[in-house]
Design an enzyme around this catalytic site. Sequence first.
Site, PDB file in Angstrom:
ATOM      1  N   LYS A  81     -30.748   6.004   5.394  1.00  0.00           N
ATOM      2  CA  LYS A  81     -30.393   4.658   4.927  1.00  0.00           C
ATOM      3  C   LYS A  81     -30.366   4.643   3.397  1.00  0.00           C
ATOM      4  CE  LYS A  81     -32.041  -0.110   5.852  1.00  0.00           C
ATOM      5  NZ  LYS A  81     -33.013  -0.884   6.656  1.00  0.00           N
ATOM      6  N   SER A 156     -31.229  -4.420   9.737  1.00  0.00           N
ATOM      7  CA  SER A 156     -30.445  -4.052   8.580  1.00  0.00           C
ATOM      8  C   SER A 156     -30.005  -2.590   8.559  1.00  0.00           C
ATOM      9  CB  SER A 156     -31.244  -4.356   7.311  1.00  0.00           C
ATOM     10  OG  SER A 156     -32.394  -3.534   7.250  1.00  0.00           O
ATOM     11  N   SER A 180     -35.599  -3.927  11.749  1.00  0.00           N
ATOM     12  CA  SER A 180     -34.358  -3.297  11.290  1.00  0.00           C
ATOM     13  C   SER A 180     -34.080  -1.894  11.769  1.00  0.00           C
ATOM     14  CB  SER A 180     -34.295  -3.303   9.768  1.00  0.00           C
ATOM     15  OG  SER A 180     -33.874  -4.555   9.338  1.00  0.00           O
TER      16      SER A 180
HETATM   17  N1  GLN Z   1     -33.755  -9.175  10.178  1.00  0.00           N
HETATM   18  C1  GLN Z   1     -34.953  -9.242   9.406  1.00  0.00           C
HETATM   19  C2  GLN Z   1     -34.647  -9.773   8.035  1.00  0.00           C
HETATM   20  O1  GLN Z   1     -33.573 -10.209   7.856  1.00  0.00           O
HETATM   21  C3  GLN Z   1     -35.586  -7.886   9.338  1.00  0.00           C
HETATM   22  C4  GLN Z   1     -34.969  -6.982   8.361  1.00  0.00           C
HETATM   23  C5  GLN Z   1     -35.639  -5.661   8.271  1.00  0.00           C
HETATM   24  O2  GLN Z   1     -36.386  -5.254   9.153  1.00  0.00           O
HETATM   25  N2  GLN Z   1     -35.409  -4.995   7.154  1.00  0.00           N
HETATM   26  O3  GLN Z   1     -35.434  -9.795   7.153  1.00  0.00           O
END
Ligand code: GLN
Length: 492
Positions: A81, A156, A180
Site C-alpha cells: 500500500k 482503504s 481497511s
Molecule cells: N473506513 C474507515 C475510515 O474511513 C477505516 C479506514 C481504515 O481502516 N484505514 O476511516
Amino acid sequence: MSDNILSLSCKQLCDKILAKEITSVEAVEAVFNNIEKFEPKVGAYVSFDKDRALGEAAKIDKRIANGENPGPLAGVPVAVKDNMTTDFGTTSCASKILAEFKAPYTSTAVSKLIDAGAVIIGKLNMDEFAMGSSTENSGVKQTYNPWNLDCVPGGSSGGSAAAVAAQMCFASLGSDTGGSIRQPASFCGVVGLKPTYGRVSRWGLVAYGSSLDQIGPLSKDVTDAALMLNVIAGDDKRDSTCVDESIAPVNDYLCDLDTPIDGLKIAIVPEFIESASDEVAAAINNSIEVYKKQGAEIVEISMPHFEYAIATYYIVATAEASSNLARFDGVRYGHRSDDIKSYIDVYSKSREEGFGQEVKRRIMLGTYALSSGYYDAYYLKALKVRNLIRKDFTQAFEKADCIIMPVSPTTAFKVGEKTQDPLQMYMADIYTIAANLSGVPAVSIPCGFDGENMPIGLQILGPSFQEDKLLRVARMYEANSGIEYKKPAILD
Ligand code: GLN
C-alpha cells in the site's frame, strides 16, 4: 505457463523457485503481463517499476543458483500500500500533497519482506491517507473491483485487495485502522488479516490514527496470510508501540496451521448476523454450520457497547488524524502552493490545494473534538466508551475462543453509490471498527458469493496476540467448507 504461475500461492511459488522449477524473473514477467492486461481496467497501482523488479528478481535467482536460500518469500512478487515508505519510488498515500514524495528510508514491514526474499512490484492505490471504505477518496485515481468493474474494491486498502484478486501480485500489504484490510479483502474475495495492535511495526507507515493503525497481509489463502505474518511480525526498537517479543512471543504461524482446534468454542452475536443483508447473513450462517460439523460449539453472546463503536471511532480516529496530518504543511513535508502572499498562505493554501475533501472533513472534525471546551465532552468520553468496548471483548473471550460475524453488511457496492453521503459510508464499517478500538486481531476469509457473483467475507476475531489460533480457526473453515480460491472472470 504464465497462467499457471499466477494462480499459485506465495508458498507454492516460493517452493518452486527454490526447487529451480520457476525463476523469480519468470514470476515477475508473468505479473507484469497481467498488469499490462488488467491494470488499465482495475487501476490498483499508484506506481510500479518493472526494470527495478526484474533486477531484484535476477539477484534472487542468482543467489539461489549459488546455493543460497534467500528466505521464506524467495523471489515472490508482492506489492505494498502506498502509505508504507520505501527508499525507492514514491510514497504518496494517494494524496496530491505527497505526490512526488520520495522517502529516505524503507518501513520495517516492507524491509522485512525484502529481507525474506520478496520482490516489490510497486505501490498500491488507497483512499487518501487511508480515510475511506471504497478507494473513491484516492487523490490519484479510482480502483475498480476485479469481480465487477462497476463496483468499488472496498477501502482503504482497495488497491492491495484488487491487485491480489486480479493476480497482479501474489500477496500484498495493507493497513487497517477501522477495517481497511478486512473490508476490501471481503469485497474482492481474498484473505485479509489485521494483526493485534503492536504485533507488526508501524515504523515507516504514514500515520492516520496511531492508536488504531496496524499493517497486515492480503493474500489468496490462509496459509499465505500465516506465511506473510511470520515474516512481518515482531518487535522493533523504532516503534515503541510494537510489543516486545519477550512479553508476547511471535509464534510460527505456519507450523500448526493445518491442525484443527479440539473443543473449539465460537461466539456469535445473533443480531449482528441478522442485521446484515440476507445474502451475507445466509453465508455467515452456512459457515457456522461448517464449524458445527467439525465439532465446534456455538455460544450466543451479547456485546452491548458495540453499537457505539462507529461514533467512538470517528472521534478517536479524526482526533489522532488532525494531529498526525499537521506535518503536511508545505514546510516540513508536501506540496507548497505557488500562490503565497503571507506565511499563513504557506500553510493554508498548500493544505487547501493538497488535501482532498474527506481528509479536510476529518481534520476539521478531529480539531473540533480536541478543542478546549469540547475535549471532555467528545474525546475523553470516546476514550471511556473505547474501554467499555474493550471490556465487551474481554468478556466474550472468557466464554469462547473466537467470535464470528460478517465483515460488512453488504457485498461491494457500485462506484459513486455512497459518495454523496459520508455518514452512510461510515456506517458500513460497523463490524470492523471495534477490533481496532480494542486492538484484537481479526481476519476476513472468503465464504461465498451473492446472487450477482460478488464475494462475501467471513470475519473471525480472536484474543490479542493469538494470531496462531485465529489463523487455525480460519484454516479449519477454508479446508472444510469446499470454498476454494477462485479468480474473477475478467482473468479468463
Ligand atoms: N473506513 C474507515 C475510515 O474511513 C477505516 C479506514 C481504515 O481502516 N484505514 O476511516
